[in-house]
Enzyme design. Sequence first.
Site, PDB file in Angstrom:
ATOM      1  N   SER A 194       4.820  -2.411   1.582  1.00 20.97           N
ATOM      2  CA  SER A 194       4.371  -1.661   0.412  1.00 20.97           C
ATOM      3  C   SER A 194       4.343  -0.153   0.590  1.00 20.97           C
ATOM      4  O   SER A 194       4.236   0.586  -0.392  1.00 20.97           O
ATOM      5  CB  SER A 194       2.982  -2.144  -0.019  1.00 20.97           C
ATOM      6  OG  SER A 194       3.067  -3.421  -0.603  1.00 20.97           O
ATOM      7  N   LYS A 222      -3.541   5.707  -4.899  1.00 25.00           N
ATOM      8  CA  LYS A 222      -3.089   4.349  -5.198  1.00 25.00           C
ATOM      9  C   LYS A 222      -4.186   3.588  -5.928  1.00 25.00           C
ATOM     10  O   LYS A 222      -5.355   3.612  -5.527  1.00 25.00           O
ATOM     11  CB  LYS A 222      -2.703   3.632  -3.901  1.00 25.00           C
ATOM     12  CG  LYS A 222      -2.076   2.268  -4.134  1.00 25.00           C
ATOM     13  CD  LYS A 222      -1.501   1.667  -2.847  1.00 25.00           C
ATOM     14  CE  LYS A 222      -0.824   0.335  -3.120  1.00 25.00           C
ATOM     15  NZ  LYS A 222      -0.204  -0.252  -1.908  1.00 25.00           N
ATOM     16  N   SER A 260       4.269  -1.977  -2.960  1.00 20.38           N
ATOM     17  CA  SER A 260       3.314  -1.800  -4.044  1.00 20.38           C
ATOM     18  C   SER A 260       2.874  -0.350  -4.242  1.00 20.38           C
ATOM     19  O   SER A 260       2.250  -0.012  -5.257  1.00 20.38           O
ATOM     20  CB  SER A 260       2.067  -2.666  -3.787  1.00 20.38           C
ATOM     21  OG  SER A 260       1.398  -2.275  -2.598  1.00 20.38           O
TER      22      SER A 260
END
Length: 440
Positions: free
Chosen positions: A180, A81, A156
């Site tokens: 997320s 990420k 996210s």
Amino acid sequence: MDPLSLSARDLSAALRHRRVSAREVLEAHYARIDAVNPVVNAVVTQVREQAQAQALAADERAAATTPEDLPPLHGIPMTHKDTHATAGIRTTSGSPVFADLVPRESDAVIERFQRAGAISTGKNNVPEFAAGSHTYNEVFGTTVNPYDPTRSAGGSSGGAAVTLATRIQPLADGSDMGGSLRNPAAFNNVVGFRATPGVVPNAPARDPRAWLGQKGAMARSVEDVILALSVIAGPDPRSPLWCPTPAGAFAALLTEEPGRDGRLATPDRPLAGVRVAVTTDFGLDVPVEAEVAGVVLQEAEALVGLGASVVPACPRLREADRVFEATRAFDMALSLREVVAGHAGQVKEEVIWNVERGLALTAEDLMEVAVARGRLDREIGRFFGAEGEGSGRGFDVLLAPTAQLVPFPAQWTWPREVAGAPMGTYIEWMRSATLISATG
């Protein structure tokens, strides 16, 4: 053998027993990125030469030792990420402000994946500063849903979820403040697990005691999520929050038979003895699309068929909105106030709004939130029958919607309406996740 068709557990075994080499798996990994990434835009940074050197070293280690002496994720390629710091690999947080940032040290979750043998191959797309559950930013553009590229992949950890769904990789790291890990998993038909505070360390961190945003793992199956947690969970001296999960507890789950109570469970009723509460509106008339609510109720029926006791119920979550909204605003102001002050023209308006909300909090606001969180904690303890509550055994599981709607058009910044109800802010449509975040 196609290594990309294997689960993380099976790929790990194949690599450790030298049925496939780390270099072969890495080659398949990058070939898959080349094939699908131009459409989905999930992987935004690649470090091919660095990864190839690591794969060669992994194969040399495998040739010089026994399978039992190799780490659990030996040779498995992973993109990370883009909000997780990776030493020597560009980490932009999806923001023009940090478009060229290359950190000197990695976050603990990255260090642990690498120590377990994973090969870092690049970074996954995120919304700017992981703010919001739709993955787009001005640096790399929009990540789209592989099932329908006109639709959102969520966020996210949207890039991470898409790499799993497209079989670029079998494991992914992520983080979750208001959904997320959970929303993109739901949008992409994979598994996302937001851990209880202290299970996976947030380190290094500006506020080591911050509890709302948590690291976690994603995969295509529950078993592979457990495998990931078996290497990233556990205390870190830099993090004062620690959930006392026994060493090896996650790895042990991979060999245990399902079922909560062995005296009740049988092969055809493995969930006998498990008490499940189910809700579609959280007891607060949270708007949820009928298609989503229908899936939740279908899952409830499936659990009944496996022997669980399933009844309509939900903890009283009326304090959760206040706790989440103020804590999120405080945390974002603490993390990003200097960025917004120095680069306001380069930061998206939703981040500026959230930071301003945090800066506007008063001492009285924070005191009221602290008391509200205490009440919410007690209610969750009562509902799940926490020891010392004196109310007998509570529920084991709360089954509820992850997202309130199906994936929406990718060109939207965020949904302005859900099930006919207007959404006033960019986080309101994630309320099905934020209510749970507030409970810890």
